[in-house]
Design a protein around this motif. Sequence first.
Motif, PDB file in Angstrom:
ATOM      1  N   LYS A   1       0.825  -1.258  -0.128  1.00  0.00           N
ATOM      2  CA  LYS A   1      -0.029   0.034  -0.040  1.00  0.00           C
ATOM      3  C   LYS A   1       0.791   1.109   0.041  1.00  0.00           C
ATOM      4  O   LYS A   1       0.733   2.303  -0.812  1.00  0.00           O
ATOM      5  CB  LYS A   1      -0.959   0.144   1.171  1.00  0.00           C
ATOM      6  CG  LYS A   1      -1.942  -0.909   1.161  1.00  0.00           C
ATOM      7  CD  LYS A   1      -3.090  -0.778   2.141  1.00  0.00           C
ATOM      8  CE  LYS A   1      -2.708  -0.657   3.620  1.00  0.00           C
ATOM      9  NZ  LYS A   1      -3.944  -0.728   4.359  1.00  0.00           N
ATOM     10  N   HIS A   2       1.981   1.175   0.891  1.00  0.00           N
ATOM     11  CA  HIS A   2       2.570   2.500   0.761  1.00  0.00           C
ATOM     12  C   HIS A   2       3.418   2.607  -0.604  1.00  0.00           C
ATOM     13  O   HIS A   2       3.710   3.800  -1.206  1.00  0.00           O
ATOM     14  CB  HIS A   2       4.020   2.120   1.736  1.00  0.00           C
ATOM     15  CG  HIS A   2       3.518   2.480   3.252  1.00  0.00           C
ATOM     16  ND1 HIS A   2       2.852   3.214   3.611  1.00  0.00           N
ATOM     17  CD2 HIS A   2       3.823   1.386   4.425  1.00  0.00           C
ATOM     18  CE1 HIS A   2       2.423   3.206   4.830  1.00  0.00           C
ATOM     19  NE2 HIS A   2       3.113   2.074   5.442  1.00  0.00           N
ATOM     20  N   TYR A   3       3.841   1.691  -1.228  1.00  0.00           N
ATOM     21  CA  TYR A   3       4.661   1.707  -2.498  1.00  0.00           C
ATOM     22  C   TYR A   3       3.552   2.157  -3.404  1.00  0.00           C
ATOM     23  O   TYR A   3       3.893   3.139  -4.186  1.00  0.00           O
ATOM     24  CB  TYR A   3       4.962   0.077  -3.204  1.00  0.00           C
ATOM     25  CG  TYR A   3       5.624   0.152  -4.608  1.00  0.00           C
ATOM     26  CD1 TYR A   3       6.772   0.919  -4.762  1.00  0.00           C
ATOM     27  CD2 TYR A   3       4.917  -0.168  -5.403  1.00  0.00           C
ATOM     28  CE1 TYR A   3       7.186   0.879  -5.888  1.00  0.00           C
ATOM     29  CE2 TYR A   3       5.217  -0.063  -6.938  1.00  0.00           C
ATOM     30  CZ  TYR A   3       6.420   0.391  -6.922  1.00  0.00           C
ATOM     31  OH  TYR A   3       7.050   0.389  -8.224  1.00  0.00           O
ATOM     32  N   LEU A   4       2.379   1.623  -3.515  1.00  0.00           N
ATOM     33  CA  LEU A   4       1.270   2.220  -4.496  1.00  0.00           C
ATOM     34  C   LEU A   4       0.929   3.554  -4.229  1.00  0.00           C
ATOM     35  O   LEU A   4       0.649   4.300  -5.069  1.00  0.00           O
ATOM     36  CB  LEU A   4      -0.135   1.206  -4.458  1.00  0.00           C
ATOM     37  CG  LEU A   4       0.274  -0.085  -4.874  1.00  0.00           C
ATOM     38  CD1 LEU A   4      -1.046  -0.857  -4.660  1.00  0.00           C
ATOM     39  CD2 LEU A   4       0.590  -0.115  -6.392  1.00  0.00           C
ATOM     40  N   ALA A   5       0.946   4.119  -2.883  1.00  0.00           N
ATOM     41  CA  ALA A   5       0.645   5.405  -2.632  1.00  0.00           C
ATOM     42  C   ALA A   5       1.632   6.372  -3.195  1.00  0.00           C
ATOM     43  O   ALA A   5       1.327   7.449  -3.425  1.00  0.00           O
ATOM     44  CB  ALA A   5       0.510   5.711  -1.028  1.00  0.00           C
ATOM     45  N   THR A   6       2.813   6.005  -3.459  1.00  0.00           N
ATOM     46  CA  THR A   6       3.742   6.853  -4.000  1.00  0.00           C
ATOM     47  C   THR A   6       3.865   6.904  -5.526  1.00  0.00           C
ATOM     48  O   THR A   6       4.456   7.771  -6.079  1.00  0.00           O
ATOM     49  CB  THR A   6       5.320   6.540  -3.632  1.00  0.00           C
ATOM     50  OG1 THR A   6       5.344   5.107  -4.087  1.00  0.00           O
ATOM     51  CG2 THR A   6       5.424   6.502  -2.130  1.00  0.00           C
ATOM     52  N   ARG A   7       3.023   5.936  -6.072  1.00  0.00           N
ATOM     53  CA  ARG A   7       2.951   5.797  -7.697  1.00  0.00           C
ATOM     54  C   ARG A   7       1.657   6.130  -8.047  1.00  0.00           C
ATOM     55  O   ARG A   7       1.466   6.460  -9.268  1.00  0.00           O
ATOM     56  CB  ARG A   7       3.400   4.190  -7.975  1.00  0.00           C
ATOM     57  CG  ARG A   7       4.597   3.811  -7.384  1.00  0.00           C
ATOM     58  CD  ARG A   7       5.710   4.455  -8.315  1.00  0.00           C
ATOM     59  NE  ARG A   7       7.129   3.972  -7.810  1.00  0.00           N
ATOM     60  CZ  ARG A   7       7.888   4.012  -6.973  1.00  0.00           C
ATOM     61  NH1 ARG A   7       7.564   4.732  -5.893  1.00  0.00           N
ATOM     62  NH2 ARG A   7       9.118   3.607  -6.812  1.00  0.00           N
ATOM     63  N   ILE A   8       0.620   5.837  -7.261  1.00  0.00           N
ATOM     64  CA  ILE A   8      -0.681   6.237  -7.924  1.00  0.00           C
ATOM     65  C   ILE A   8      -1.631   7.321  -6.927  1.00  0.00           C
ATOM     66  O   ILE A   8      -1.579   7.107  -5.842  1.00  0.00           O
ATOM     67  CB  ILE A   8      -1.663   5.098  -8.028  1.00  0.00           C
ATOM     68  CG1 ILE A   8      -0.862   3.939  -8.688  1.00  0.00           C
ATOM     69  CG2 ILE A   8      -3.003   5.068  -8.329  1.00  0.00           C
ATOM     70  CD1 ILE A   8      -1.375   2.527  -8.739  1.00  0.00           C
ATOM     71  N   SER A   9      -2.078   8.093  -7.652  1.00  0.00           N
ATOM     72  CA  SER A   9      -3.056   9.274  -6.909  1.00  0.00           C
ATOM     73  C   SER A   9      -4.398   8.763  -6.705  1.00  0.00           C
ATOM     74  O   SER A   9      -4.818   7.698  -7.463  1.00  0.00           O
ATOM     75  CB  SER A   9      -2.997  10.419  -7.544  1.00  0.00           C
ATOM     76  OG  SER A   9      -3.915  10.483  -8.645  1.00  0.00           O
ATOM     77  N   ASP A  10      -5.029   9.259  -5.464  1.00  0.00           N
ATOM     78  CA  ASP A  10      -6.487   8.854  -5.114  1.00  0.00           C
ATOM     79  C   ASP A  10      -7.265   9.088  -6.296  1.00  0.00           C
ATOM     80  O   ASP A  10      -8.126   8.307  -6.483  1.00  0.00           O
ATOM     81  CB  ASP A  10      -6.933   9.475  -4.102  1.00  0.00           C
ATOM     82  CG  ASP A  10      -6.217   9.205  -2.522  1.00  0.00           C
ATOM     83  OD1 ASP A  10      -5.793   7.986  -2.759  1.00  0.00           O
ATOM     84  OD2 ASP A  10      -6.200  10.016  -1.754  1.00  0.00           O
ATOM     85  N   ALA A  11      -6.971  10.085  -7.059  1.00  0.00           N
ATOM     86  CA  ALA A  11      -7.934  10.425  -8.300  1.00  0.00           C
ATOM     87  C   ALA A  11      -7.682   9.408  -9.343  1.00  0.00           C
ATOM     88  O   ALA A  11      -8.758   8.849 -10.092  1.00  0.00           O
ATOM     89  CB  ALA A  11      -7.516  11.866  -9.040  1.00  0.00           C
ATOM     90  N   GLU A  12      -6.481   8.781  -9.688  1.00  0.00           N
ATOM     91  CA  GLU A  12      -6.498   7.883 -10.453  1.00  0.00           C
ATOM     92  C   GLU A  12      -6.986   6.467 -10.201  1.00  0.00           C
ATOM     93  O   GLU A  12      -7.302   5.637 -10.940  1.00  0.00           O
ATOM     94  CB  GLU A  12      -4.866   7.446 -10.852  1.00  0.00           C
ATOM     95  CG  GLU A  12      -4.286   8.514 -11.304  1.00  0.00           C
ATOM     96  CD  GLU A  12      -2.559   8.449 -11.686  1.00  0.00           C
ATOM     97  OE1 GLU A  12      -2.297   8.579 -12.573  1.00  0.00           O
ATOM     98  OE2 GLU A  12      -2.103   8.412 -10.511  1.00  0.00           O
ATOM     99  N   VAL A  13      -6.960   6.181  -8.882  1.00  0.00           N
ATOM    100  CA  VAL A  13      -7.757   4.889  -8.341  1.00  0.00           C
ATOM    101  C   VAL A  13      -9.261   4.808  -8.503  1.00  0.00           C
ATOM    102  O   VAL A  13      -9.804   4.137  -8.891  1.00  0.00           O
ATOM    103  CB  VAL A  13      -7.193   5.007  -6.567  1.00  0.00           C
ATOM    104  CG1 VAL A  13      -8.009   3.772  -6.010  1.00  0.00           C
ATOM    105  CG2 VAL A  13      -6.071   4.552  -6.549  1.00  0.00           C
ATOM    106  N   LYS A  14      -9.734   6.268  -8.469  1.00  0.00           N
ATOM    107  CA  LYS A  14     -11.196   6.393  -8.525  1.00  0.00           C
ATOM    108  C   LYS A  14     -11.638   6.251  -9.991  1.00  0.00           C
ATOM    109  O   LYS A  14     -12.851   5.806 -10.065  1.00  0.00           O
ATOM    110  CB  LYS A  14     -11.528   7.788  -7.980  1.00  0.00           C
ATOM    111  CG  LYS A  14     -11.427   7.662  -6.325  1.00  0.00           C
ATOM    112  CD  LYS A  14     -11.887   9.232  -5.764  1.00  0.00           C
ATOM    113  CE  LYS A  14     -11.846   9.168  -4.430  1.00  0.00           C
ATOM    114  NZ  LYS A  14     -12.074  10.485  -3.586  1.00  0.00           N
ATOM    115  N   ASN A  15     -10.780   6.524 -10.880  1.00  0.00           N
ATOM    116  CA  ASN A  15     -11.335   6.265 -12.348  1.00  0.00           C
ATOM    117  C   ASN A  15     -11.045   4.931 -12.611  1.00  0.00           C
ATOM    118  O   ASN A  15     -11.312   4.427 -13.190  1.00  0.00           O
ATOM    119  CB  ASN A  15     -10.168   7.211 -13.250  1.00  0.00           C
ATOM    120  CG  ASN A  15     -10.570   8.640 -12.992  1.00  0.00           C
ATOM    121  OD1 ASN A  15     -11.690   9.068 -12.675  1.00  0.00           O
ATOM    122  ND2 ASN A  15      -9.568   9.539 -13.107  1.00  0.00           N
TER     123      ASN A  15
END
Length: 85
Positions: free
Chosen positions: A71-85
Amino acid sequence: EVLDMLVDDMLMRQFLRQNAPAAQPAEVQREVAELKDALKKQNLAFEKWLVDNKMTEQRMLQDVAAHIQWKHYLATRISDAEVKN
């Protein structure tokens, strides 16, 4: 197939050790507490759940820590906005 899964798991954990911050003990304990609460709501004992899943508590803690690192790794690579799309 099982060997492939073991190798994949080992490689993923190695990658996380090199590329993601370690999970803090408090984070691990928080997730374990959430798991225990969820099991309790289902009238399942934590120890029985470990046995049913053929897992030691140490292995479960390692798995939880790896999940948090991921989760930490993904948080540095993907924004919350990208996850919601």
